[in-house]
Write a protein that holds these residues in place. Structure first.
Motif, PDB file in Angstrom:
ATOM      1  N   ALA A  91       0.837  -1.201   0.000  1.00  0.00           N
ATOM      2  CA  ALA A  91       0.000   0.000   0.000  1.00  0.00           C
ATOM      3  C   ALA A  91       0.872   1.251   0.000  1.00  0.00           C
ATOM      4  O   ALA A  91       0.564   2.236  -0.684  1.00  0.00           O
TER       5      ALA A  91
ATOM      6  N   VAL B 193       2.182   1.808  -3.542  1.00  0.00           N
ATOM      7  CA  VAL B 193       1.143   2.402  -4.393  1.00  0.00           C
ATOM      8  C   VAL B 193       0.993   3.882  -4.061  1.00  0.00           C
ATOM      9  O   VAL B 193       0.945   4.735  -4.960  1.00  0.00           O
TER      10      VAL B 193
ATOM     11  N   PHE C  12      -2.526  -1.934  -6.542  1.00  0.00           N
ATOM     12  CA  PHE C  12      -2.426  -2.734  -5.331  1.00  0.00           C
ATOM     13  C   PHE C  12      -2.994  -4.143  -5.538  1.00  0.00           C
ATOM     14  O   PHE C  12      -2.467  -5.105  -4.987  1.00  0.00           O
TER      15      PHE C  12
END
Length: 194
Positions: free
Chosen positions: A56, A59, A71
Motif C-alpha cells: 500500500a 502504491v 495494489f
C-alpha cells in the motif's frame, strides 16, 4: 602544497549510504512507478517478509507522483510469493533472519507446518546469537585486561595513584569477565533444560 579535500569522498559515502537505506523502503521513483510490474513487486516483497501495508505504501508513493499504482496486482503477486516462502523447507533460513516472523504472514493453511520448523530453529538461532554476543564481550574485556596487565608491569615509572587506578581497573575487568562467563553458563544450562 594544499592537501586534497575529503569532502567529495565523504559526500559520495553519504549518498551511497542513503541509497542503501532507501532500497529497503516502499518509496519508489517516478521511473520505477512507470515501469512497475506490480505482481512481480508483490512476489518479491513477500520473499522479503513484507506485509500488505508495504505494498500500500508503494502504491501511495506512486500516486503521490501522479502515477497510478496497482495494489490488486501487487497483492496477487504477494499471495504467490508468501505461499512460496511459507514452507517447512524455508522455515530454517527464515529463523536466522534479523527480524522475527510476523504473525499472519503465512496463509492459515501453511502457517502451522511453517511454524513447527521455524519456532525451534528461531529459538536456537537466538540462543547462539546471545552466546556469540557474550563471547565477543568476554574477548573484548580480556583484551582490555591484557592492556591493563601490561601497563601494570611498567609500574616503576608510575605514580601510586596510577598504580591504584590500574589495579582497580584490573579487578573490575576480572569481575566483568566472571559475570559474562556465568551468564554464558546460565544461558547454556537454560537451553539444555528446555
Amino acid at each position: 602544497m594544499k592537501k586534497p579535500s575529503m569532502r567529495p569522498v565523504v559526500g559520495a559515502a553519504f549518498l551511497m549510504m542513503g541509497a542503501v537505506l532507501l532500497s529497503g523502503c516502499a518509496t519508489m521513483s517516478e521511473e520505477q512507478c512507470r515501469g512497475a510490474n506490480w505482481a512481480a513487486l508483490g512476489q518479491s516483497d513477500a520473499r522479503d517478509g513484507d506485509m500488505p501495508e508495504f505494498g500500500a505504501d508503494r502504491v501511495k508513493s506512486c500516486v503521490e507522483k501522479g502515477i497510478p499504482g496497482n495494489f490488486a496486482e501487487w497483492k496477487r503477486g504477494w499471495e504467490i510469493g508468501r505461499r512460496e516462502v511459507c514452507t517447512p523447507g524455508n522455515a530454517h533460513a527464515w529463523a536466522q533472519r534479523s527480524s522475527d516472523y510476523k504473525s499472519g504472514f503465512c496463509p492459515p493453511d501453511l502457517e502451522p507446518a511453517f511454524l513447527s520448523v521455524y519456532a525451534p530453529a528461531r529459538e536456537r538461532y537466538l540462543f547462539e546469537k546471545r552466546i556469540r554476543d557474550l563471547q565477543f564481550q568476554i574477548d573484548d574485556k580480556s583484551r582490555s585486561l591484557e592492556d591493563v596487565i601490561r601497563q601494570t608491569g611498567r609500574s616503576e615509572n608510575q605514580s601510586r595513584q596510577r598504580q591504584a587506578e590500574l589495579a582497580a581497573r584490573r579487578s573490575s575487568l576480572e569481575h566483568e569477565i566472571r559475570n559474562l562467563r556465568d551468564r554464558m553458563r546460565t544461558e547454556t544450562m537454560m537451553r539444555i533444560v528446555r
